[in-house]
Design an enzyme around this catalytic site. Structure first.
Site, mmCIF file in Angstrom:
data_model
loop_
_atom_site.group_PDB
_atom_site.id
_atom_site.type_symbol
_atom_site.label_atom_id
_atom_site.label_comp_id
_atom_site.label_asym_id
_atom_site.label_seq_id
_atom_site.Cartn_x
_atom_site.Cartn_y
_atom_site.Cartn_z
ATOM 1 C CB THR A 1 -15.690 76.406 134.794
ATOM 2 O OG1 THR A 1 -16.372 75.286 135.350
ATOM 3 C CG2 THR A 1 -15.085 76.015 133.465
ATOM 4 C CB SER B 1 -20.093 77.724 142.126
ATOM 5 O OG SER B 1 -20.877 77.042 141.191
ATOM 6 C CB THR C 1 -21.929 78.423 135.316
ATOM 7 O OG1 THR C 1 -21.534 77.054 135.181
ATOM 8 C CG2 THR C 1 -21.019 79.303 134.500
ATOM 9 C CG ASP C 2 -22.331 73.816 138.464
ATOM 10 O OD1 ASP C 2 -22.577 73.978 137.251
ATOM 11 O OD2 ASP C 2 -21.613 72.897 138.902
HETATM 12 N N1 ASP Z 1 -18.812 73.186 138.519
HETATM 13 C C1 ASP Z 1 -18.417 74.484 138.023
HETATM 14 C C2 ASP Z 1 -18.743 75.516 139.078
HETATM 15 O O1 ASP Z 1 -19.875 75.864 139.237
HETATM 16 C C3 ASP Z 1 -19.132 74.784 136.740
HETATM 17 C C4 ASP Z 1 -18.816 76.103 136.116
HETATM 18 O O2 ASP Z 1 -18.230 76.994 136.685
HETATM 19 O O3 ASP Z 1 -19.189 76.270 134.932
HETATM 20 O O4 ASP Z 1 -17.854 75.953 139.773
#
Ligand code: ASP
Length: 319
Positions: A14, A60, A89-90
């Site tokens: 993100t 991710s 973050t995932d």
């Molecule tokens: N779906 C995103 C990822 O993990 C979520 C994030 O980065 O907050 O790439």
């Protein structure tokens, strides 16, 4: 004092996401190049000499063991005082744990990301990136660096690779620790996971491990299918690692290593009687305090060395 040399390894997420101008949601992850993320935060140059390398640019959830191995290899190869990794973050907790188990370096490695895309009205990525660089630069001068130095920096807080976990799907601070209150001290729990080390330098991918989640009436054929496409299974069980009689019966015939973890975020898993009924010589192991996704990382790495039940159990006891 001379500024430290930091390499930023960009992987997407993100923090590199693009959506409708000003919006916090409804964006696509992994669109903006790492070099542009850094260019948007000129204060970074006050703290370190930074170069950027784009490893990949993905959501991710599309992270793979091939990318993990490439990331680890670049950290080994590149000359730098410290590394910052931008990441979604995932699955950031899984990547951090993988690196902590496979890198032999006292150079700080700090992962960061964001919950809002770069195109949001008030994106959180720039502050997280700056904080991660500042922390990496500060850790790089410390006299007494830990051998295993992998961290997640997020929202002004620092989390060790062993215990960090994404604990909120939507809050601006999504990171927490998987077993709050357990500091690792005196518990045999090594905060950055360096009780184990796995040499993966010659590998191009990791053994396949799948996590199977138990809930009321879950079909035991899920286990059978998972076993048919995996070299090991992690069960995210109920309570202290429990499941139905139907699952116990199916499991008795599954002849690959199975690690028992829990879908609950507090406490430790014990091996229940049903799990002990394995075909001869086939491992059944407790994940202890590791959450399912991290038990899967450890099992994938452990299976590069052994399938022996006693050895696998020892690896998980050291985790
Ligand atoms: N779906 C995103 C990822 O993990 C979520 C994030 O980065 O907050 O790439």
């Amino acid at each position: 004092m001379a500024k430290k040399n930091i390499v930023i390894l960009a992987t997407g997420g993100t923090i590199a996401g693009v959506g409708e101008a000003g919006a916090n949601t409804g964006y696509v992850s992994g669109q903006i190049a790492g070099a542009d993320l850094v260019a948007a935060v000129p204060e970074i140059a006050d703290y370190a000499n930074v170069t950027v390398e784009q490893i990949c640019n993905v959501n991710s959830d599309d992270m793979t063991s091939e990318i993990w191995l490439q990331l680890r290899r670049r950290i080994d190869e590149l000359e730098a005082d410290a590394f910052v990794i931008t990441h979604g973050t995932d699955t950031m907790d899984e990547t951090a744990y993988f690196l902590s188990l496979t890198l032999h370096t006292d150079k700080p490695v700090i992962l960061t990301g964001s919950m809002r895309p770069a195109t949001a009205k008030e994106p959180d990525g720039p502050a997280n990136l700056l904080g991660a660089v500042r922390t990496a630069a500060a850790f790089a001068v410390a006299d007494d660096k830990p051998e295993n130095n992998v961290w997640v920096y997020f929202g002004d807080e620092l989390f060790d690779a062993r215990r960090v976990q994404k604990c909120s799907a939507s809050e601006l601070q999504p990171m927490g620790v998987s077993f709050p209150g357990d500091t690792g001290e005196g518990s045999g729990l090594d905060c950055n996971g360096d009780g184990n080390f796995f040499d993966v330098a010659s590998l191009t991918e990791l053994p396949r491990v799948n996590v199977v989640y138990f809930a009321v009436d879950s079909d035991p054929r899920l286990l059978e299918y998972a076993a048919s496409v995996s070299e090991g299974i992690v069960i995210a069980g109920a309570g202290s690692g429990e499941f139905s009689l139907a699952w116990s019966r199916a499991l008795a015939n599954i002849d690959i290593p199975v690690v028992m973890s829990t879908r609950i975020n507090h406490g430790s898993v014990t091996l229940n009687a049903a799990l002990s009924q394995a075909p001869d010589g086939v491992a059944r192991v407790s994940a202890g305090t590791l959450p399912p996704q991290k038990a899967a990382v450890l099992l994938r790495l452990a299976l590069t060395q052994t399938k022996n039940p006693a050895k696998l159990r020892r690896i998980f006891e050291n985790a």
